[in-house]
Design a protein around this motif. Sequence first.
Motif, PDB file in Angstrom:
ATOM      1  N   LEU A 131       2.588   0.256  20.524  1.00 27.55           N
ATOM      2  CA  LEU A 131       2.426   0.985  19.274  1.00 27.55           C
ATOM      3  C   LEU A 131       2.553   2.484  19.501  1.00 27.55           C
ATOM      4  N   GLN A 132       1.984   2.979  20.586  1.00 27.11           N
ATOM      5  CA  GLN A 132       2.093   4.407  20.867  1.00 27.11           C
ATOM      6  C   GLN A 132       3.555   4.832  20.990  1.00 27.11           C
ATOM      7  N   ALA A 133       4.379   3.986  21.615  1.00 23.90           N
ATOM      8  CA  ALA A 133       5.791   4.305  21.798  1.00 23.90           C
ATOM      9  C   ALA A 133       6.575   4.212  20.497  1.00 23.90           C
ATOM     10  N   LEU A 134       6.205   3.257  19.632  1.00 24.30           N
ATOM     11  CA  LEU A 134       6.938   3.046  18.388  1.00 24.30           C
ATOM     12  C   LEU A 134       6.449   3.927  17.248  1.00 24.30           C
ATOM     13  N   LEU A 135       5.235   4.449  17.358  1.00 25.68           N
ATOM     14  CA  LEU A 135       4.630   5.191  16.247  1.00 25.68           C
ATOM     15  C   LEU A 135       5.469   6.385  15.778  1.00 25.68           C
ATOM     16  N   PRO A 136       6.095   7.145  16.691  1.00 26.08           N
ATOM     17  CA  PRO A 136       6.916   8.261  16.206  1.00 26.08           C
ATOM     18  C   PRO A 136       8.099   7.814  15.344  1.00 26.08           C
ATOM     19  N   LEU A 137       8.459   6.540  15.416  1.00 26.49           N
ATOM     20  CA  LEU A 137       9.574   6.012  14.626  1.00 26.49           C
ATOM     21  C   LEU A 137       9.108   5.475  13.276  1.00 26.49           C
ATOM     22  N   LEU A 138       7.797   5.347  13.084  1.00 28.82           N
ATOM     23  CA  LEU A 138       7.265   4.745  11.860  1.00 28.82           C
ATOM     24  C   LEU A 138       7.234   5.768  10.731  1.00 28.82           C
ATOM     25  N   ASN A 139       7.856   5.426   9.630  1.00 32.75           N
ATOM     26  CA  ASN A 139       7.888   6.326   8.483  1.00 32.75           C
ATOM     27  C   ASN A 139       6.501   6.492   7.867  1.00 32.75           C
ATOM     28  N   ASP A 140       6.241   7.656   7.300  1.00 37.20           N
ATOM     29  CA  ASP A 140       5.006   7.862   6.547  1.00 37.20           C
ATOM     30  C   ASP A 140       4.918   6.829   5.425  1.00 37.20           C
ATOM     31  N   GLY A 141       3.717   6.334   5.190  1.00 38.32           N
ATOM     32  CA  GLY A 141       3.541   5.280   4.196  1.00 38.32           C
ATOM     33  C   GLY A 141       3.852   3.898   4.717  1.00 38.32           C
ATOM     34  N   GLY A 142       4.077   3.801   6.035  1.00 42.16           N
ATOM     35  CA  GLY A 142       4.419   2.516   6.645  1.00 42.16           C
ATOM     36  C   GLY A 142       3.202   1.629   6.871  1.00 42.16           C
ATOM     37  N   SER A 143       3.460   0.468   7.479  1.00 40.74           N
ATOM     38  CA  SER A 143       2.412  -0.526   7.701  1.00 40.74           C
ATOM     39  C   SER A 143       2.409  -0.984   9.154  1.00 40.74           C
ATOM     40  N   VAL A 144       1.227  -0.955   9.759  1.00 40.36           N
ATOM     41  CA  VAL A 144       1.009  -1.513  11.091  1.00 40.36           C
ATOM     42  C   VAL A 144       0.124  -2.739  10.940  1.00 40.36           C
ATOM     43  N   ILE A 145       0.557  -3.846  11.532  1.00 40.75           N
ATOM     44  CA  ILE A 145      -0.209  -5.096  11.447  1.00 40.75           C
ATOM     45  C   ILE A 145      -0.407  -5.631  12.862  1.00 40.75           C
ATOM     46  N   PHE A 146      -1.650  -5.911  13.214  1.00 44.49           N
ATOM     47  CA  PHE A 146      -1.965  -6.533  14.496  1.00 44.49           C
ATOM     48  C   PHE A 146      -2.248  -8.018  14.274  1.00 44.49           C
ATOM     49  N   ASN A 147      -1.706  -8.855  15.130  1.00 47.32           N
ATOM     50  CA  ASN A 147      -2.065 -10.272  15.117  1.00 47.32           C
ATOM     51  C   ASN A 147      -3.227 -10.455  16.082  1.00 47.32           C
ATOM     52  N   THR A 148      -4.418 -10.686  15.546  1.00 47.02           N
ATOM     53  CA  THR A 148      -5.607 -10.832  16.388  1.00 47.02           C
ATOM     54  C   THR A 148      -6.037 -12.303  16.396  1.00 47.02           C
ATOM     55  N   SER A 149      -7.282 -12.615  16.219  1.00 49.35           N
ATOM     56  CA  SER A 149      -7.719 -14.014  16.266  1.00 49.35           C
ATOM     57  C   SER A 149      -9.172 -14.138  15.838  1.00 49.35           C
ATOM     58  N   VAL A 150      -9.510 -15.266  15.219  1.00 49.68           N
ATOM     59  CA  VAL A 150     -10.916 -15.532  14.902  1.00 49.68           C
ATOM     60  C   VAL A 150     -11.741 -15.702  16.174  1.00 49.68           C
ATOM     61  N   ASN A 151     -11.064 -15.903  17.308  1.00 49.45           N
ATOM     62  CA  ASN A 151     -11.791 -15.998  18.575  1.00 49.45           C
ATOM     63  C   ASN A 151     -12.571 -14.727  18.880  1.00 49.45           C
ATOM     64  N   ALA A 152     -12.202 -13.629  18.248  1.00 48.85           N
ATOM     65  CA  ALA A 152     -12.941 -12.380  18.464  1.00 48.85           C
ATOM     66  C   ALA A 152     -14.373 -12.472  17.956  1.00 48.85           C
ATOM     67  N   SER A 153     -14.647 -13.448  17.065  1.00 51.42           N
ATOM     68  CA  SER A 153     -15.982 -13.501  16.462  1.00 51.42           C
ATOM     69  C   SER A 153     -16.656 -14.866  16.485  1.00 51.42           C
ATOM     70  N   VAL A 154     -15.935 -15.959  16.756  1.00 50.29           N
ATOM     71  CA  VAL A 154     -16.580 -17.267  16.639  1.00 50.29           C
ATOM     72  C   VAL A 154     -17.299 -17.732  17.900  1.00 50.29           C
ATOM     73  N   GLY A 155     -17.085 -17.077  19.035  1.00 52.45           N
ATOM     74  CA  GLY A 155     -17.795 -17.459  20.254  1.00 52.45           C
ATOM     75  C   GLY A 155     -17.341 -18.772  20.845  1.00 52.45           C
ATOM     76  N   MET A 156     -16.029 -19.029  20.820  1.00 49.93           N
ATOM     77  CA  MET A 156     -15.508 -20.282  21.366  1.00 49.93           C
ATOM     78  C   MET A 156     -15.655 -20.303  22.887  1.00 49.93           C
ATOM     79  N   PRO A 157     -16.157 -21.397  23.466  1.00 52.33           N
ATOM     80  CA  PRO A 157     -16.319 -21.456  24.924  1.00 52.33           C
ATOM     81  C   PRO A 157     -14.980 -21.355  25.633  1.00 52.33           C
ATOM     82  N   ASN A 158     -15.013 -20.806  26.827  1.00 55.87           N
ATOM     83  CA  ASN A 158     -13.844 -20.660  27.710  1.00 55.87           C
ATOM     84  C   ASN A 158     -12.869 -19.584  27.241  1.00 55.87           C
ATOM     85  N   ALA A 159     -13.248 -18.838  26.205  1.00 57.60           N
ATOM     86  CA  ALA A 159     -12.337 -17.834  25.638  1.00 57.60           C
ATOM     87  C   ALA A 159     -12.857 -16.416  25.847  1.00 57.60           C
ATOM     88  N   GLY A 160     -13.666 -16.208  26.881  1.00 55.34           N
ATOM     89  CA  GLY A 160     -14.314 -14.907  27.065  1.00 55.34           C
ATOM     90  C   GLY A 160     -13.349 -13.743  27.123  1.00 55.34           C
TER      91      GLY A 160
END
Length: 251
Positions: free
Chosen positions: A117-146
């Motif tokens: 993102l740091q490398a691509l950000l200078p190419l992003l037009n004002d008013g643009g959109s950044v979307i990250f694909n994250t996961s519910v694993n960040a909050s559900v506490g699934m075992p083996n997913a530390g």
Amino acid sequence: MNTLNEKTAIITGGNSGIGYATAKVFKDNGANVIITGRNDAAVRQAANELGVNGYVSDQGEMESIGKLAASVKADFGSVDIIFLNAGVANFAPFEQSSEEHYDTIMNINVKGVFFTLQALLPLLNDGGSVIFNTSVNASVGMPNAGVYSASKAAIIGLSRVLATELSNRRIRVNCISPGPVETPVYQKLGLNNEEIAGFSKVLSEKILLKRFGQAEEVAQLAAFLASDNSTFITGAEMVIDGGLVVNPVVH
């Protein structure tokens, strides 16, 4: 309806799964689409099937990230949408997690995403959109997913900082946190068809809608966040999990 007409979008990890489905939905909505991936043959095949632009780029290598940004700048000048979708999903119990396991996930899912993102950000037009694909694993506490869950939580935290820092350019920064989605990731984990079916059956019972999500459903949400229909949404985590988060099972 061409909600992304005349917009240029780059999707990392766009040669399979959620990235591939999103590339198709973006193109169907009028966008000029760029996909990336590590495997040359896979990227070329996906780009040809979708009728989009494809670049080979390894998010785990800083030199490759720099070359991607330079190529996109030379070929397109600027972009309107950045969907940071590429990542790895490896799992291990906490006590058996090695330094290699930790470094592999963090290098690609956090460091690679950050500097892409740091490398691509200078190419992003004002008013643009950044979307990250994250996961519910960040909050559900699934075992083996530390380590995996920590990597996704790090990106959610980063997204909120960036939503603040980039607000003066009217750039919206949001996360999509999918629950279980039918993608090739399970084959990549080394599970056979019988194991995948068994795992899916057990987990589906914990999802309120009693099924896994489809990549196309996540893609439609990404298209909404990429479009001008979501111009008052930033700093948000959009959970798309069929109700897993409100009915979590950690054992």
